[in-house]
Design an enzyme around this catalytic site. Structure first.
Site, PDB file in Angstrom:
ATOM      1  CG  MET A 278      -1.984  -1.070   1.208  1.00  0.00           C
ATOM      2  SD  MET A 278      -3.004  -1.041   2.705  1.00  0.00           S
ATOM      3  CE  MET A 278      -1.974  -1.972   3.847  1.00  0.00           C
TER       4      MET A 278
ATOM      5  CB  ALA B 224      -5.213  -3.236   0.554  1.00  0.00           C
TER       6      ALA B 224
ATOM      7  CG  ASN C 145      -5.712  -7.922  -3.538  1.00  0.00           C
ATOM      8  OD1 ASN C 145      -5.427  -7.108  -4.405  1.00  0.00           O
ATOM      9  ND2 ASN C 145      -5.954  -7.551  -2.304  1.00  0.00           N
TER      10      ASN C 145
ATOM     11  CB  CYS D   9      -0.291  -0.132 -10.176  1.00  0.00           C
ATOM     12  SG  CYS D   9      -0.634   1.609  -9.788  1.00  0.00           S
TER      13      CYS D   9
END
Length: 316
Positions: A32, A239, A215, A115
């Protein structure tokens, strides 16, 4: 139950790959930006987190600049283990050079292929790599060939394609090149808050021989267990859920006061900058403070003011 990992067994595990062969679901703290630094990793490890990632680091800057290395990567040999350093990279040799620098201090590296931020995509980093399987293979192969330590893991973190066959193909090519495990964020590049495609993660898991980590949108230990059962994933990466409740993997529904006290102690010991120290507390106290309390707490502007507030209101 994911939460039932015996502490003595954890002590015997030597590295990240051992975790994935332990017979337990691996509980992972996600990379993160700004947040998954040493102090926070130290905190979540106290509450049943098995494996931690650093924030994403741009490999080219890291290799080129000692200043970048000092500011982006901090660890300690004692408790920050097992540790995965995540890099953004687009050139095989640059990723190798970065991996070589961190190899003595970490258990592995992870290549960010997920990302979705515009700057990353524009630079050729992050999620655009899911459309370049041969480049991903080349980067993994180079690291495998140039890092002598056979226990040093090389993993990738991806998003999924609209056409899942392309994702399975990417994963199988990465596996063939020697990738240790793959973390799958179950959304496409375009998706932000849409439901996570756990069914896609399940299909990827069924198509692979290496470990798969799931995730996306996991906020409680119960969520983690449900996603494990839905997907068959070998690990669960979290996260935002850990930001809101660093004790989540230990089975707490909301951040316990003991955890807030631990964060204060750890952050002060590590010299955590005030903004980071304060922001973590804002996340951690989100569920346990009233709207009025938030208005007061969120505008505090010094460590001493925060400590006084916590002492007065919570006895911390």
């Amino acid at each position: 139950m994911i939460g039932d990992i015996v502490e003595t067994k954890q002590c015997q595990l030597k590295d990240a790959m051992d975790l994935f062969h332990s017979g337990q679901v691996v509980k992972v703290c996600a990379p993160m930006v700004r947040y998954s630094k040493l102090a926070f990793r130290t905190l979540v490890r106290k509450y049943s987190c098995d494996l931690c990632y650093t924030p994403m680091i741009v490999a080219a800057d890291f290799v080129r600049s000692a200043k970048a290395r000092d500011s982006e990567f901090t660890t300690n040999k004692v408790g920050d283990h097992p540790l995965i350093v995540q890099f953004a990279a687009k050139e095989a040799q640059v990723l190798c050079d970065a991996a070589r620098i961190v190899c003595p201090f970490a258990d592995g590296i992870d290549l960010n292929c997920g990302c979705p931020q515009r700057w990353a995509m524009a630079e050729g980093y992050g999620a655009c790599l899911i459309n370049k399987p041969e480049l991903v293979q080349d980067m993994v192969r180079h690291v495998r060939n140039q890092i002598d330590n056979p226990r040093f893991s090389v993993s990738i973190k991806i998003r999924i394609h609209e056409d899942l066959k392309r994702t399975v193909d990417l994963c199988q090519k990465a596996e063939a090149t020697g990738v240790s495990w793959i973390t799958v964020h179950g959304r496409s590049v375009e998706e932000r808050h849409q439901p996570v495609h756990y069914d896609a993660i399940k299909i990827i898991k069924q198509s692979m021989s290496i470990p798969i980590v799931a995730n996306g949108d996991i906020k409680t230990l119960e969520d983690a267990e449900n996603v494990h059962h839905l997907t068959g994933a070998d690990g669960i990466m979290v996260a935002r859920g850990l930001l809101a409740n660093p004790a989540m993997f230990a089975g707490y529904e909301e951040t316990p006061l003991r955890c807030i006290q631990d964060w204060v102690d750890i952050a002060l010991e590590h010299g955590t900058p005030f903004t980071c120290f304060h922001h973590h507390l804002m996340y951690m106290m989100e569920r346990i403070t009233s709207k009025q309390e938030k208005k007061v707490f969120n505008v505090l502007s010094s460590t001493s003011a925060v400590l006084d507030y916590l002492n007065d209101h919570y006895g911390v």
